[in-house]
Motif scaffolding. Structure first.
Motif, PDB file in Angstrom:
ATOM      1  N   ARG A  83       3.376 -30.847  -9.872  1.00  0.00           N
ATOM      2  CA  ARG A  83       4.268 -29.982  -9.665  1.00  0.00           C
ATOM      3  C   ARG A  83       5.610 -30.807  -9.970  1.00  0.00           C
ATOM      4  O   ARG A  83       6.732 -30.354 -10.262  1.00  0.00           O
ATOM      5  N   THR A  84       5.687 -32.202 -10.232  1.00  0.00           N
ATOM      6  CA  THR A  84       6.689 -33.022 -10.505  1.00  0.00           C
ATOM      7  C   THR A  84       6.504 -33.928 -11.615  1.00  0.00           C
ATOM      8  O   THR A  84       6.290 -33.245 -12.676  1.00  0.00           O
ATOM      9  N   TRP A  85       6.308 -34.981 -11.665  1.00  0.00           N
ATOM     10  CA  TRP A  85       6.324 -36.032 -12.947  1.00  0.00           C
ATOM     11  C   TRP A  85       5.129 -35.888 -13.776  1.00  0.00           C
ATOM     12  O   TRP A  85       5.187 -36.164 -15.048  1.00  0.00           O
ATOM     13  N   VAL A  86       3.902 -35.653 -13.134  1.00  0.00           N
ATOM     14  CA  VAL A  86       2.750 -35.553 -14.070  1.00  0.00           C
ATOM     15  C   VAL A  86       2.847 -34.428 -14.953  1.00  0.00           C
ATOM     16  O   VAL A  86       2.510 -34.603 -16.269  1.00  0.00           O
ATOM     17  N   SER A  87       3.382 -33.298 -14.621  1.00  0.00           N
ATOM     18  CA  SER A  87       3.384 -32.348 -15.536  1.00  0.00           C
ATOM     19  C   SER A  87       4.704 -32.523 -16.757  1.00  0.00           C
ATOM     20  O   SER A  87       4.652 -32.133 -18.008  1.00  0.00           O
ATOM     21  N   THR A  88       5.749 -33.280 -16.307  1.00  0.00           N
ATOM     22  CA  THR A  88       6.927 -33.582 -17.182  1.00  0.00           C
ATOM     23  C   THR A  88       6.099 -34.771 -18.374  1.00  0.00           C
ATOM     24  O   THR A  88       6.479 -34.846 -19.332  1.00  0.00           O
TER      25      THR A  88
ATOM     26  N   GLY B 297       4.480 -36.793 -34.215  1.00  0.00           N
ATOM     27  CA  GLY B 297       3.764 -37.586 -34.810  1.00  0.00           C
ATOM     28  C   GLY B 297       3.725 -38.996 -34.506  1.00  0.00           C
ATOM     29  O   GLY B 297       3.486 -39.945 -34.879  1.00  0.00           O
ATOM     30  N   VAL B 298       4.185 -39.109 -32.967  1.00  0.00           N
ATOM     31  CA  VAL B 298       4.044 -40.462 -32.248  1.00  0.00           C
ATOM     32  C   VAL B 298       2.688 -40.715 -32.003  1.00  0.00           C
ATOM     33  O   VAL B 298       1.922 -39.788 -31.249  1.00  0.00           O
ATOM     34  N   ALA B 299       2.242 -41.698 -32.155  1.00  0.00           N
ATOM     35  CA  ALA B 299       0.768 -42.182 -31.774  1.00  0.00           C
ATOM     36  C   ALA B 299       1.038 -42.404 -30.103  1.00  0.00           C
ATOM     37  O   ALA B 299       1.807 -42.818 -29.560  1.00  0.00           O
ATOM     38  N   LEU B 300      -0.316 -42.188 -29.556  1.00  0.00           N
ATOM     39  CA  LEU B 300      -0.700 -42.271 -28.319  1.00  0.00           C
ATOM     40  C   LEU B 300      -1.629 -43.046 -27.977  1.00  0.00           C
ATOM     41  O   LEU B 300      -2.684 -43.041 -28.332  1.00  0.00           O
ATOM     42  N   LEU B 301      -1.522 -43.918 -26.798  1.00  0.00           N
ATOM     43  CA  LEU B 301      -2.497 -44.814 -26.054  1.00  0.00           C
ATOM     44  C   LEU B 301      -2.707 -44.630 -24.767  1.00  0.00           C
ATOM     45  O   LEU B 301      -1.567 -45.289 -23.954  1.00  0.00           O
ATOM     46  N   GLY B 302      -3.472 -44.062 -24.206  1.00  0.00           N
ATOM     47  CA  GLY B 302      -3.779 -43.864 -22.831  1.00  0.00           C
ATOM     48  C   GLY B 302      -4.672 -44.493 -22.133  1.00  0.00           C
ATOM     49  O   GLY B 302      -5.763 -44.816 -22.624  1.00  0.00           O
ATOM     50  N   VAL B 303      -4.348 -45.308 -20.757  1.00  0.00           N
ATOM     51  CA  VAL B 303      -5.017 -46.310 -20.241  1.00  0.00           C
ATOM     52  C   VAL B 303      -5.633 -45.879 -18.762  1.00  0.00           C
ATOM     53  O   VAL B 303      -4.722 -45.468 -18.052  1.00  0.00           O
ATOM     54  N   CYS B 304      -6.498 -45.425 -18.603  1.00  0.00           N
ATOM     55  CA  CYS B 304      -7.276 -45.358 -17.183  1.00  0.00           C
ATOM     56  C   CYS B 304      -6.552 -43.896 -16.869  1.00  0.00           C
ATOM     57  O   CYS B 304      -6.829 -42.747 -17.322  1.00  0.00           O
ATOM     58  N   PHE B 305      -5.823 -43.919 -15.850  1.00  0.00           N
ATOM     59  CA  PHE B 305      -4.906 -42.722 -15.306  1.00  0.00           C
ATOM     60  C   PHE B 305      -4.407 -42.227 -16.722  1.00  0.00           C
ATOM     61  O   PHE B 305      -4.118 -40.725 -16.855  1.00  0.00           O
ATOM     62  N   GLY B 306      -3.828 -42.876 -17.378  1.00  0.00           N
ATOM     63  CA  GLY B 306      -2.973 -42.452 -18.657  1.00  0.00           C
ATOM     64  C   GLY B 306      -4.079 -41.742 -19.820  1.00  0.00           C
ATOM     65  O   GLY B 306      -3.527 -40.661 -20.404  1.00  0.00           O
ATOM     66  N   GLY B 307      -5.194 -42.333 -19.916  1.00  0.00           N
ATOM     67  CA  GLY B 307      -6.277 -41.802 -20.598  1.00  0.00           C
ATOM     68  C   GLY B 307      -6.693 -40.235 -19.992  1.00  0.00           C
ATOM     69  O   GLY B 307      -6.674 -39.161 -20.673  1.00  0.00           O
ATOM     70  N   GLN B 308      -6.712 -40.147 -18.648  1.00  0.00           N
ATOM     71  CA  GLN B 308      -6.991 -39.026 -18.143  1.00  0.00           C
ATOM     72  C   GLN B 308      -5.940 -37.704 -18.118  1.00  0.00           C
ATOM     73  O   GLN B 308      -6.099 -36.715 -18.408  1.00  0.00           O
ATOM     74  N   LEU B 309      -4.627 -38.523 -18.314  1.00  0.00           N
ATOM     75  CA  LEU B 309      -3.667 -37.660 -18.433  1.00  0.00           C
ATOM     76  C   LEU B 309      -3.393 -36.858 -19.725  1.00  0.00           C
ATOM     77  O   LEU B 309      -3.493 -35.856 -20.072  1.00  0.00           O
ATOM     78  N   LEU B 310      -3.899 -37.842 -20.925  1.00  0.00           N
ATOM     79  CA  LEU B 310      -4.099 -37.185 -22.217  1.00  0.00           C
ATOM     80  C   LEU B 310      -5.293 -36.252 -22.367  1.00  0.00           C
ATOM     81  O   LEU B 310      -5.018 -34.995 -22.701  1.00  0.00           O
TER      82      LEU B 310
END
Length: 241
Positions: free
Chosen positions: A75-80, A92-105
C-alpha cells in the motif's frame, strides 16, 4: 558522459557491495537512493518519492528483510517502486533486481512471490543455462521467499529449492546476493536478531569461513556477471527500436 546506475537501497543494511565496484569497472557512475531509512526499520511502511527512472541507464533494486507481498508495504512504497520499474522498462532503462529486488521485478511484471518451503542461507551451487550472464558456481543466499517467473520471462538459473534468475526484455532478476563480501556479511550477521542462521542448522562462523574462502573467486564472478549483464542486457537494443 558515463552511463549511470541507480541502486535502490531498500533497507540500510542491503547495500550494493561488490556490485557497485563491478559497475564502476564497467565505466558506470554509481548513485544510491535510500528507500526505508534505518530509523524506520521496525516500521517500514513509508511513502517514498522515487527519482525519475529516465535519468539512468540501469536501475537496480536491492535486497530487504521484508516480504515483497507484505500488504502494508504494497500500500506504500512497494507499489510505488513496482510502478517505477515498469516505467523504467517502458523507457528502455535496463533493470537488475537482487533478492527482494528480483522478487519485486517478478511481482511487478505479473509473476508471484510466496513463502518457500525451504529457506536458503549461505553458499549454494546455482545451475545456470546462461553462463554468459550467470556464471556457474556457488552464490550467496539469504531468503525465505521465492518467485514464479512472470509471463514472457525466461528462467536461466536455479537451485533445487528455488528459481535463481530470469530475463524479461532488458531486465535481469537474481534471487541470490552477488554483492556480498566479508564486510557486508558481518553487518548481516550482527543483525541476525532472530537467529535465522541457526534456525536452518548453520552457524555464523560457518558462513564467515566459507565467505572468506570464496572471496577472491566470488569477486571475479561478480565482475563477470556485471560484464555479461552490460553486454547482453544493457547494450541490447530496446524492443521498440
Amino acid at each position: 558522459m558515463a552511463p549511470k546506475v541507480l541502486f535502490l537501497v531498500n533497507e540500510h543494511l542491503a547495500t550494493e557491495g561488490l556490485l557497485g565496484e563491478a559497475f564502476v569497472d564497467q565505466g558506470f557512475d554509481v548513485e544510491l537512493f535510500e528507500v526505508v531509512p534505518a530509523e524506520r526499520i521496525d516500521d517500514p511502511a513509508v511513502d517514498v518519492a522515487f527519482p525519475d527512472p529516465a535519468g539512468y541507464d540501469v536501475i537496480a533494486p536491492l535486497g530487504a528483510r521484508w516480504p515483497v507481498y507484505d500488504e502494508a508495504l504494497r500500500r506504500t512504497w512497494v507499489s510505488t517502486e513496482a510502478q517505477l520499474v515498469r516505467d523504467a522498462a517502458d523507457a528502455g532503462v535496463a533493470l537488475l533486481g537482487v533478492c527482494f529486488g528480483g522478487q519485486l521485478l517478478a511481482q511487478a511484471f505479473g509473476g508471484s512471490v510466496a513463502r518457500s518451503s525451504e529457506p536458503e542461507i549461505g553458499w549454494y551451487e546455482v545451475t545456470s543455462d546462461r553462463p554468459d550472464l550467470i556464471p556457474g558456481g556457488p552464490w550467496f543466499q539469504w531468503h525465505f521467499d521465492r518467485w514464479t517467473v512472470p509471463p514472457g520471462a525466461t528462467e536461466i538459473a536455479r537451485t533445487p529449492c528455488a528459481s535463481q534468475a530470469f530475463v524479461l526484455g532488458r531486465a535481469l532478476a537474481l534471487q541470490f546476493h552477488p554483492e556480498v563480501d566479508t564486510e557486508l556479511l558481518e553487518r548481516w550477521l550482527a543483525d541476525d536478531r532472530d537467529g535465522e542462521v541457526a534456525g536452518i542448522g548453520r552457524t555464523h562462523d560457518e558462513l564467515r569461513s566459507r565467505t572468506t574462502e570464496l572471496a577472491q573467486s566470488a569477486s571475479a564472478r561478480v565482475r563477470d556477471l556485471v560484464a555479461g549483464f552490460v553486454t547482453h542486457v544493457v547494450r541490447q537494443p530496446c524492443p521498440s527500436s
